[in-house]
Write a protein that holds these residues in place. Structure first.
Motif, PDB file in Angstrom:
ATOM      1  N   UNK A  59       0.836  -1.191   0.000  1.00 46.83           N
ATOM      2  CA  UNK A  59       0.000   0.000   0.000  1.00 46.83           C
ATOM      3  C   UNK A  59       0.878   1.249   0.000  1.00 46.83           C
ATOM      4  N   UNK A  60       0.262   2.382  -0.332  1.00 47.43           N
ATOM      5  CA  UNK A  60       1.002   3.641  -0.382  1.00 47.43           C
ATOM      6  C   UNK A  60       0.341   4.672   0.523  1.00 47.43           C
ATOM      7  N   UNK A  61       1.168   5.594   1.007  1.00 47.25           N
ATOM      8  CA  UNK A  61       0.708   6.648   1.902  1.00 47.25           C
ATOM      9  C   UNK A  61       1.464   7.931   1.596  1.00 47.25           C
ATOM     10  N   UNK A  62       0.746   9.001   1.356  1.00 50.32           N
ATOM     11  CA  UNK A  62       1.363  10.324   1.312  1.00 50.32           C
ATOM     12  C   UNK A  62       1.376  10.834   2.749  1.00 50.32           C
ATOM     13  N   UNK A  63       2.569  10.998   3.285  1.00 53.15           N
ATOM     14  CA  UNK A  63       2.730  11.235   4.724  1.00 53.15           C
ATOM     15  C   UNK A  63       3.344  12.621   4.967  1.00 53.15           C
ATOM     16  N   UNK A  64       2.456  13.610   5.109  1.00 54.84           N
ATOM     17  CA  UNK A  64       1.005  13.576   4.977  1.00 54.84           C
ATOM     18  C   UNK A  64       0.608  14.549   3.881  1.00 54.84           C
ATOM     19  N   UNK A  65      -0.617  14.368   3.355  1.00 54.33           N
ATOM     20  CA  UNK A  65      -1.089  15.231   2.276  1.00 54.33           C
ATOM     21  C   UNK A  65      -1.126  16.687   2.725  1.00 54.33           C
ATOM     22  N   UNK A  66      -0.600  17.566   1.873  1.00 54.17           N
ATOM     23  CA  UNK A  66      -0.603  18.996   2.161  1.00 54.17           C
ATOM     24  C   UNK A  66      -1.992  19.547   1.834  1.00 54.17           C
ATOM     25  N   UNK A  67      -2.877  19.481   2.814  1.00 49.13           N
ATOM     26  CA  UNK A  67      -4.282  19.792   2.577  1.00 49.13           C
ATOM     27  C   UNK A  67      -4.523  21.178   1.991  1.00 49.13           C
ATOM     28  N   UNK A  68      -3.847  22.230   2.470  1.00 43.88           N
ATOM     29  CA  UNK A  68      -4.170  23.547   1.916  1.00 43.88           C
ATOM     30  C   UNK A  68      -3.999  23.637   0.397  1.00 43.88           C
ATOM     31  N   UNK A  69      -3.110  22.832  -0.163  1.00 38.85           N
ATOM     32  CA  UNK A  69      -2.888  22.859  -1.609  1.00 38.85           C
ATOM     33  C   UNK A  69      -3.685  21.786  -2.337  1.00 38.85           C
ATOM     34  N   UNK A  70      -4.463  21.001  -1.604  1.00 42.75           N
ATOM     35  CA  UNK A  70      -5.242  19.905  -2.195  1.00 42.75           C
ATOM     36  C   UNK A  70      -6.663  19.972  -1.629  1.00 42.75           C
ATOM     37  N   UNK A  71      -7.537  20.774  -2.218  1.00 38.87           N
ATOM     38  CA  UNK A  71      -8.892  20.944  -1.667  1.00 38.87           C
ATOM     39  C   UNK A  71      -9.586  19.609  -1.438  1.00 38.87           C
ATOM     40  N   UNK A  72     -10.299  19.523  -0.333  1.00 33.57           N
ATOM     41  CA  UNK A  72     -10.868  18.254   0.114  1.00 33.57           C
ATOM     42  C   UNK A  72     -11.694  17.516  -0.937  1.00 33.57           C
ATOM     43  N   UNK A  73     -12.601  18.171  -1.681  1.00 29.57           N
ATOM     44  CA  UNK A  73     -13.383  17.405  -2.664  1.00 29.57           C
ATOM     45  C   UNK A  73     -12.516  16.758  -3.736  1.00 29.57           C
ATOM     46  N   UNK A  74     -11.471  17.482  -4.192  1.00 26.78           N
ATOM     47  CA  UNK A  74     -10.587  16.910  -5.200  1.00 26.78           C
ATOM     48  C   UNK A  74      -9.693  15.826  -4.606  1.00 26.78           C
ATOM     49  N   UNK A  75      -9.258  16.022  -3.360  1.00 31.46           N
ATOM     50  CA  UNK A  75      -8.459  14.992  -2.702  1.00 31.46           C
ATOM     51  C   UNK A  75      -9.286  13.718  -2.527  1.00 31.46           C
ATOM     52  N   UNK A  76     -10.560  13.882  -2.212  1.00 31.02           N
ATOM     53  CA  UNK A  76     -11.447  12.716  -2.116  1.00 31.02           C
ATOM     54  C   UNK A  76     -11.508  11.972  -3.441  1.00 31.02           C
ATOM     55  N   UNK A  77     -11.622  12.697  -4.549  1.00 30.38           N
ATOM     56  CA  UNK A  77     -11.656  12.058  -5.866  1.00 30.38           C
ATOM     57  C   UNK A  77     -10.336  11.351  -6.164  1.00 30.38           C
ATOM     58  N   UNK A  78      -9.237  11.972  -5.791  1.00 29.84           N
ATOM     59  CA  UNK A  78      -7.926  11.374  -6.040  1.00 29.84           C
ATOM     60  C   UNK A  78      -7.769  10.052  -5.299  1.00 29.84           C
ATOM     61  N   UNK A  79      -8.065  10.054  -3.998  1.00 24.68           N
ATOM     62  CA  UNK A  79      -7.797   8.854  -3.211  1.00 24.68           C
ATOM     63  C   UNK A  79      -8.798   7.740  -3.493  1.00 24.68           C
ATOM     64  N   UNK A  80     -10.043   8.084  -3.762  1.00 24.23           N
ATOM     65  CA  UNK A  80     -10.988   7.022  -4.099  1.00 24.23           C
ATOM     66  C   UNK A  80     -10.671   6.443  -5.478  1.00 24.23           C
ATOM     67  N   UNK A  81     -10.185   7.266  -6.383  1.00 19.24           N
ATOM     68  CA  UNK A  81      -9.782   6.759  -7.701  1.00 19.24           C
ATOM     69  C   UNK A  81      -8.591   5.819  -7.580  1.00 19.24           C
ATOM     70  N   UNK A  82      -7.575   6.234  -6.822  1.00 16.04           N
ATOM     71  CA  UNK A  82      -6.408   5.373  -6.630  1.00 16.04           C
ATOM     72  C   UNK A  82      -6.795   4.078  -5.926  1.00 16.04           C
ATOM     73  N   UNK A  83      -7.703   4.174  -4.964  1.00 16.02           N
ATOM     74  CA  UNK A  83      -8.152   2.978  -4.258  1.00 16.02           C
ATOM     75  C   UNK A  83      -8.882   2.033  -5.203  1.00 16.02           C
TER      76      UNK A  83
END
Length: 304
Positions: free
Chosen positions: A66-90
């Motif tokens: 498995x992979x982990x971005x430790x940790x995601x820089x949230x301010x530069x990755x808006x939550x709705x788009x980050x949700x799309x990214x991680x669910x797509x990768x999953x």
């Protein structure tokens, strides 16, 4: 005490100049039975790879890890788009992902991306709100409308795949409390381990917040980042004068980590290589093929 076997991971470089070695080590980690490969997230540095681009390539070249971005820089990755990214990768990898979340630390650097600067309190509120929203945007169900302080979405359809487990890198008391309320795991900052004052002071904040939120603190795992040498022969002092872990032989690592699991409830460890002249693949092999199996075996023997 958790009955799960401890997780073992390795951190790889995000430097553009280290691409070949980083990908080679990720594949080695996969083949040698590690659970996790981690990368950091510093999108404001041109000499660093974009973390999620790197994770996508790592997952495409591996089969089990498995992979982990430790940790995601949230301010530069808006939550709705980050949700799309991680669910797509999953979805693409059969769930081989953990979502690392941070409120943002280097604000002078983050602001250079054109991101609005947040004060410490606001950054933590945005962080907790983001975790809540991201969880809503996975696992299917009805369209989501969310009216928060920092995020607003309207009739947004959730991804069918579930959101990965959420681990945080919380440090301050407010973000630690947020971890207790909404997260699944915690990575202590500054490579603090189970004997450190940082851990002893911070973990009770998480546990208290979890209890107040009606959650079981045991459901929030602790996974440690551990830099250190892995030597061919024992060292005289695996910890320095301040009690900080420096590393040692395979046997010394096995003894230390087995105790961390059995006595302190550690859930996992991510090793970061300290250059002592030993080739990176040799160090990784000692971690993956000698230390990890021995700790797992010792833990299993102690629990049966």
């Amino acid at each position: 005490m958790s009955s799960q076997k401890p997780l073992f991971g390795t951190g790889i470089s995000t430097a553009v100049g280290d691409i070949e070695e980083s990908l080679r080590l990720a594949v080695q980690a996969d083949r040698q039975g590690l659970d996790l490969v981690t990368v950091s997230d510093h999108p404001y540095y041109a000499a660093r790879l974009d973390a999620y681009a790197q994770v996508g390539v790592v997952l495409g070249r591996t089969e089990r890890v498995s992979a982990l971005v430790s940790v995601s820089n949230l301010p530069s990755r808006p939550a709705p788009m980050l949700a799309r990214t991680v669910t797509s990768l999953s979805a693409l990898t059969g769930g081989r992902l953990v979502l690392g979340m941070g409120a943002g630390g280097l604000w002078d650097e983050i602001a250079r991306l054109g991101v609005e600067r947040l004060g410490p309190g606001a950054a933590v509120r945005a962080f907790e709100e983001a975790v809540t929203l991201i969880r809503l945007l996975g696992g299917g169900g009805e369209p989501v409308t969310f009216e928060g302080e920092f995020y607003q979405v309207h009739d947004l359809e959730p991804a069918a795949v579930a959101v990965p487990p959420v681990w945080t890198g919380s440090v301050g008391p407010k973000s630690l409390a947020a971890t207790g309320r909404v997260a699944d795991g915690w990575i202590p900052g500054h490579a603090a381990d189970w004997l450190s004052p940082r851990y002893r002071d911070a973990r009770p904040v998480i546990d208290e917040a979890a209890l107040k939120a009606g959650r079981d603190p045991a459901d929030i795992v602790t996974v440690y980042n551990l830099p250190g040498v892995i030597t061919a022969t024992p060292v005289a002092a695996p910890r320095d004068a301040d009690g900080v872990w420096r590393g040692g032989s395979v046997a010394q690592w096995v003894e230390e980590l087995t105790g961390a699991v059995l006595e302190f409830g550690a859930h996992g460890f991510v090793h970061f290589r300290v250059d002592d002249g030993t080739p990176a693949d040799v160090t990784l092999g000692r971690w993956a093929q000698e230390i990890a199996p021995a700790v797992r075996e010792a833990v299993m023997a102690a629990r049966t």
